[in-house]
Design a protein around this motif. Sequence first.
Motif, PDB file in Angstrom:
ATOM      1  N   ASP A  81       0.824  -1.206   0.000  1.00  0.00           N
ATOM      2  CA  ASP A  81       0.000   0.000   0.000  1.00  0.00           C
ATOM      3  C   ASP A  81       0.859   1.257   0.000  1.00  0.00           C
ATOM      4  O   ASP A  81       0.456   2.302  -0.515  1.00  0.00           O
ATOM      5  CB  ASP A  81      -0.923   0.018   1.224  1.00  0.00           C
ATOM      6  CG  ASP A  81      -2.096  -0.932   1.061  1.00  0.00           C
ATOM      7  OD1 ASP A  81      -2.311  -1.397  -0.075  1.00  0.00           O
ATOM      8  OD2 ASP A  81      -2.776  -1.210   2.058  1.00  0.00           O
ATOM      9  N   LEU A  82       2.052   1.183   0.589  1.00  0.00           N
ATOM     10  CA  LEU A  82       2.933   2.345   0.624  1.00  0.00           C
ATOM     11  C   LEU A  82       3.382   2.732  -0.778  1.00  0.00           C
ATOM     12  O   LEU A  82       3.546   3.907  -1.091  1.00  0.00           O
ATOM     13  CB  LEU A  82       4.151   2.058   1.502  1.00  0.00           C
ATOM     14  CG  LEU A  82       3.855   1.795   2.978  1.00  0.00           C
ATOM     15  CD1 LEU A  82       5.131   1.488   3.724  1.00  0.00           C
ATOM     16  CD2 LEU A  82       3.144   2.970   3.593  1.00  0.00           C
ATOM     17  N   PHE A  83       3.591   1.738  -1.635  1.00  0.00           N
ATOM     18  CA  PHE A  83       3.958   2.024  -3.015  1.00  0.00           C
ATOM     19  C   PHE A  83       2.747   2.520  -3.805  1.00  0.00           C
ATOM     20  O   PHE A  83       2.830   3.482  -4.567  1.00  0.00           O
ATOM     21  CB  PHE A  83       4.539   0.774  -3.683  1.00  0.00           C
ATOM     22  CG  PHE A  83       5.857   0.344  -3.119  1.00  0.00           C
ATOM     23  CD1 PHE A  83       5.917  -0.616  -2.121  1.00  0.00           C
ATOM     24  CD2 PHE A  83       7.036   0.892  -3.572  1.00  0.00           C
ATOM     25  CE1 PHE A  83       7.119  -1.020  -1.589  1.00  0.00           C
ATOM     26  CE2 PHE A  83       8.259   0.497  -3.058  1.00  0.00           C
ATOM     27  CZ  PHE A  83       8.294  -0.459  -2.057  1.00  0.00           C
ATOM     28  N   THR A  84       1.598   1.863  -3.590  1.00  0.00           N
ATOM     29  CA  THR A  84       0.395   2.229  -4.333  1.00  0.00           C
ATOM     30  C   THR A  84      -0.022   3.661  -4.051  1.00  0.00           C
ATOM     31  O   THR A  84      -0.417   4.403  -4.952  1.00  0.00           O
ATOM     32  CB  THR A  84      -0.755   1.271  -3.967  1.00  0.00           C
ATOM     33  OG1 THR A  84      -0.345  -0.072  -4.236  1.00  0.00           O
ATOM     34  CG2 THR A  84      -2.003   1.583  -4.765  1.00  0.00           C
ATOM     35  N   ASN A 112      -1.239  -5.583  -6.594  1.00  0.00           N
ATOM     36  CA  ASN A 112      -1.303  -4.189  -7.006  1.00  0.00           C
ATOM     37  C   ASN A 112      -0.144  -3.845  -7.926  1.00  0.00           C
ATOM     38  O   ASN A 112       0.854  -4.578  -8.004  1.00  0.00           O
ATOM     39  CB  ASN A 112      -1.310  -3.264  -5.782  1.00  0.00           C
ATOM     40  CG  ASN A 112      -0.069  -3.423  -4.932  1.00  0.00           C
ATOM     41  OD1 ASN A 112       1.023  -3.045  -5.347  1.00  0.00           O
ATOM     42  ND2 ASN A 112      -0.222  -3.989  -3.735  1.00  0.00           N
ATOM     43  N   PHE A 113      -0.301  -2.750  -8.624  1.00  0.00           N
ATOM     44  CA  PHE A 113       0.784  -2.195  -9.424  1.00  0.00           C
ATOM     45  C   PHE A 113       0.591  -0.687  -9.490  1.00  0.00           C
ATOM     46  O   PHE A 113      -0.517  -0.165  -9.333  1.00  0.00           O
ATOM     47  CB  PHE A 113       0.813  -2.794 -10.835  1.00  0.00           C
ATOM     48  CG  PHE A 113      -0.291  -2.309 -11.737  1.00  0.00           C
ATOM     49  CD1 PHE A 113      -0.102  -1.220 -12.575  1.00  0.00           C
ATOM     50  CD2 PHE A 113      -1.520  -2.947 -11.736  1.00  0.00           C
ATOM     51  CE1 PHE A 113      -1.116  -0.766 -13.390  1.00  0.00           C
ATOM     52  CE2 PHE A 113      -2.546  -2.503 -12.556  1.00  0.00           C
ATOM     53  CZ  PHE A 113      -2.343  -1.409 -13.392  1.00  0.00           C
ATOM     54  N   ASN A 114       1.680   0.033  -9.676  1.00  0.00           N
ATOM     55  CA  ASN A 114       1.600   1.476  -9.839  1.00  0.00           C
ATOM     56  C   ASN A 114       2.756   1.956 -10.690  1.00  0.00           C
ATOM     57  O   ASN A 114       3.827   1.325 -10.741  1.00  0.00           O
ATOM     58  CB  ASN A 114       1.588   2.185  -8.479  1.00  0.00           C
ATOM     59  CG  ASN A 114       2.921   2.096  -7.769  1.00  0.00           C
ATOM     60  OD1 ASN A 114       3.816   2.911  -7.991  1.00  0.00           O
ATOM     61  ND2 ASN A 114       3.066   1.085  -6.902  1.00  0.00           N
ATOM     62  N   VAL A 115       2.518   3.053 -11.367  1.00  0.00           N
ATOM     63  CA  VAL A 115       3.522   3.690 -12.219  1.00  0.00           C
ATOM     64  C   VAL A 115       3.574   5.161 -11.854  1.00  0.00           C
ATOM     65  O   VAL A 115       2.535   5.828 -11.782  1.00  0.00           O
ATOM     66  CB  VAL A 115       3.193   3.530 -13.714  1.00  0.00           C
ATOM     67  CG1 VAL A 115       4.245   4.238 -14.564  1.00  0.00           C
ATOM     68  CG2 VAL A 115       3.096   2.062 -14.091  1.00  0.00           C
ATOM     69  N   ARG A 116       4.753   5.660 -11.595  1.00  0.00           N
ATOM     70  CA  ARG A 116       4.929   7.080 -11.308  1.00  0.00           C
ATOM     71  C   ARG A 116       5.405   7.785 -12.576  1.00  0.00           C
ATOM     72  O   ARG A 116       6.449   7.465 -13.128  1.00  0.00           O
ATOM     73  CB  ARG A 116       5.946   7.276 -10.184  1.00  0.00           C
ATOM     74  CG  ARG A 116       6.151   8.737  -9.821  1.00  0.00           C
ATOM     75  CD  ARG A 116       7.210   8.882  -8.739  1.00  0.00           C
ATOM     76  NE  ARG A 116       7.448  10.280  -8.425  1.00  0.00           N
ATOM     77  CZ  ARG A 116       8.393  10.710  -7.601  1.00  0.00           C
ATOM     78  NH1 ARG A 116       9.187   9.830  -6.998  1.00  0.00           N
ATOM     79  NH2 ARG A 116       8.558  11.994  -7.371  1.00  0.00           N
ATOM     80  N   PHE A 117       4.593   8.738 -13.060  1.00  0.00           N
ATOM     81  CA  PHE A 117       4.927   9.461 -14.284  1.00  0.00           C
ATOM     82  C   PHE A 117       5.721  10.720 -13.962  1.00  0.00           C
ATOM     83  O   PHE A 117       5.598  11.282 -12.885  1.00  0.00           O
ATOM     84  CB  PHE A 117       3.650   9.842 -15.035  1.00  0.00           C
ATOM     85  CG  PHE A 117       2.899   8.641 -15.545  1.00  0.00           C
ATOM     86  CD1 PHE A 117       3.199   8.103 -16.789  1.00  0.00           C
ATOM     87  CD2 PHE A 117       1.913   8.043 -14.781  1.00  0.00           C
ATOM     88  CE1 PHE A 117       2.508   7.002 -17.263  1.00  0.00           C
ATOM     89  CE2 PHE A 117       1.217   6.943 -15.245  1.00  0.00           C
ATOM     90  CZ  PHE A 117       1.514   6.413 -16.488  1.00  0.00           C
ATOM     91  N   PRO A 126      11.254   6.182 -20.586  1.00  0.00           N
ATOM     92  CA  PRO A 126      11.463   5.056 -19.665  1.00  0.00           C
ATOM     93  C   PRO A 126      10.778   5.290 -18.322  1.00  0.00           C
ATOM     94  O   PRO A 126      10.919   6.343 -17.708  1.00  0.00           O
ATOM     95  CB  PRO A 126      12.989   5.004 -19.511  1.00  0.00           C
ATOM     96  CG  PRO A 126      13.530   5.724 -20.700  1.00  0.00           C
ATOM     97  CD  PRO A 126      12.520   6.786 -21.031  1.00  0.00           C
ATOM     98  N   LEU A 127      10.005   4.298 -17.877  1.00  0.00           N
ATOM     99  CA  LEU A 127       9.320   4.353 -16.593  1.00  0.00           C
ATOM    100  C   LEU A 127       9.515   3.038 -15.861  1.00  0.00           C
ATOM    101  O   LEU A 127       9.994   2.049 -16.434  1.00  0.00           O
ATOM    102  CB  LEU A 127       7.821   4.629 -16.788  1.00  0.00           C
ATOM    103  CG  LEU A 127       7.433   5.965 -17.426  1.00  0.00           C
ATOM    104  CD1 LEU A 127       5.953   5.991 -17.748  1.00  0.00           C
ATOM    105  CD2 LEU A 127       7.804   7.121 -16.511  1.00  0.00           C
TER     106      LEU A 127
END
Length: 445
Positions: A279-282, A440-445, A408-409
Amino acid sequence: MNSLYQAIRNKLFIETSSSISQQNISNAFVSTDNISGNGSRIESKTFSISPYWTPSFGQYANGLFKVGYNKSSFDNSNGSTVSPLLSSNLNLISDSETYTRQARLTSGSAFNRVSWGLNYSSQQQNRVSGQDVRFEQYQGDTRYYINRKFNVFGQAGYSNNDYQTLSNSINNGFFYTFGAQWSPSRWYSLEAGYGNNKHVTMQFNPSANLNSNVTYRDKSVGLNTGSSWDASFNYLFKQAAIGFNYSQETTTLQQLLTQQGFFLRDSSGNFTQVANTQDLFTQGFLSLDSSGNLIKGPNYNNSQLVFNPFDLVDDVIIRKRGNLTFSYQTGKSSYNASMFNERRTYGKRTGEDLSYGVSGGWQWQYEPRLSFYLQPSWMHTEGSLSSNTRYDVALGVSRSVPINLGRPLLMNTGLELRHINLMSDSAQFGGYVENRATANFNVRF
């Protein structure tokens, strides 16, 4: 969300913070989500702003002048409707507005053998329901250095506090302390002060890796009257670290919730052992750099959940907490463990709330972008309504995957299996068992 704006370089600053979180109403039923905890949790919102000025009066004095405004609001309606037993037995926490003021002057470099300081602090908390709370103190102190090893000091002031108690046992008035400090070397020192507020402090720092401090107080005037202790011990090994601290303070829950920053924490209050690491990453509290190392995320100072094992009451609290932590790093594995014990007594009700527990963690960095972790924890809480014991264990894997969306991300993915078992002697709740799988997964743009 926390921010610090420098309006005038090195002179005028504006500090703000805000948060939205969920809190347990009572330790009769401690939960970490709305699935198992519906009706025993409320929404908490806080906002604070504090401009302050740090003037320098040449070589003669340095100053700090600060004012602050804190607003805390709590949605008590959900807990009162779904859990009438809790709301009828507890004086639920009230919305409040808190005004703080601080003024401080300390001696500058022009004073060689003598140092001095003047300080004023005030905190006025106005509550929608219940009695208002005021903490206010004036204090002056001076210290004269006879030589490098010995100095004498004096402290005096006036304490003016106002809050509701069962026995009306607020000790306001004039206080004073006179004493001396002996520092035979830079490694250790001993200080003793006598008056209507007494104290003895010993510092022992025999090396750069070890520092410790123990203070005993016996106060007749002000907050935390009577006997109390403060202690800290920290030692750094080559690959490990151990730490212990114990403290006592008089405060309110509204102030604690504002000061603690609303980090996602486990039962021991430590940020590193959270209810759900992924959850900390999400939610952006933590992130990974291009090499897979753990770094602060964009929302590091925010939180969506505070795990509170104590009753959420509208009262003045005397809080005593001890905490022992240990960490060890070897190769690709890192280990950590912690133990805590916290006791709370209240101004307007008899009895004592007690919470203690242990937690641990193991993380295996299989490769720079792939890691596995195991996190067990155990906590026991005893309160005025009930007692409960909570066991929690999580097993998970996290993987960072490079992707290209025009540039690149890094996509952070994770899978976690968690088992929670809460046993309670409450006639209304009784406890629960929860098995949870989270992906879960997340991407920081």
